[in-house]
Design a protein around this motif. Structure first.
Motif, PDB file in Angstrom:
ATOM      1  N   UNK A 158       0.923  -1.072  -0.110  1.00 24.43           N
ATOM      2  CA  UNK A 158      -0.119  -0.067  -0.083  1.00 24.43           C
ATOM      3  C   UNK A 158       0.826   1.269   0.024  1.00 24.43           C
ATOM      4  N   UNK A 159       2.204   1.090  -0.170  1.00 22.79           N
ATOM      5  CA  UNK A 159       3.115   2.247  -0.189  1.00 22.79           C
ATOM      6  C   UNK A 159       3.954   1.985  -1.434  1.00 22.79           C
ATOM      7  N   UNK A 160       4.638   3.125  -1.980  1.00 18.56           N
ATOM      8  CA  UNK A 160       5.516   2.782  -3.033  1.00 18.56           C
ATOM      9  C   UNK A 160       6.658   2.066  -2.676  1.00 18.56           C
ATOM     10  N   UNK A 161       7.224   1.407  -3.615  1.00 14.16           N
ATOM     11  CA  UNK A 161       8.310   0.319  -3.310  1.00 14.16           C
ATOM     12  C   UNK A 161       9.704   1.041  -2.539  1.00 14.16           C
TER      13      UNK A 161
END
Length: 164
Positions: A158-161
């Protein structure tokens, strides 16, 4: 809860806040983990906040394995209960790391035994763990300890890599 082991000088004990830098170093040294852990001092407040949250949660615990006062391994336990299985409790073992230069000496086996004993004390009917699919050596190790592969796991970030 602490335990000593037949491995000379090995002690498994509850982690304290002062252990966090050593634990972060273990995670940051893990090329296969894929969690983007870092030993950069600017990230320490994030790790300390996570430790404080975990320590305040009665169903979570973090443990360290140490030899001669030096942290050589860690793992986290999470006690859960599901409605399925007649409400059975289970203990999930997570965030398992043994320092790279200490692998193959029985530390991982001792940590697993400790976690299994803890599960029994807490009344769990099952011990669960997940492992990154790329950790084939770890999978062989878990099978030798009596674990059976039973599920396929999936993750949705749910967050950027870059921030995982």
């Amino acid at each position: 809860m602490t335990a000593t082991n037949e491995l000379a000088g090995l002690l498994i004990r509850a982690a304290g806040r002062d252990d966090v830098p050593a634990l972060v170093a273990l995670f940051a040294d893990d090329a296969l983990g894929g969690h983007d852990d870092t030993a950069d001092p600017s990230a320490l407040p994030d790790y300390l906040a996570a430790f404080d949250w975990i320590a305040a949660n009665p169903t979570n615990a973090i443990f360290v394995a140490e030899i001669d006062g030096e942290v050589v391994g860690t793992f986290q336990t999470i006690l859960g209960r599901s409605l399925s299985g007649r409400g059975a409790m289970h203990l999930t073992v997570a965030a398992v790391q043994t320092r790279a230069d200490m692998r193959g000496r029985g530390i991982g086996t001792a940590m697993r035994r400790f976690a299994i004993e803890r599960a029994g004390v807490l009344g769990a009917s099952k011990v669960k763990l997940t492992s990154n699919a790329s950790r084939t050596d770890a999978h062989r190790f878990y099978r030798r300890l009596g674990f059976a592969q039973s599920h396929a796991g999936f993750t949705l970030s749910l967050r950027s890599e870059a921030s995982d």
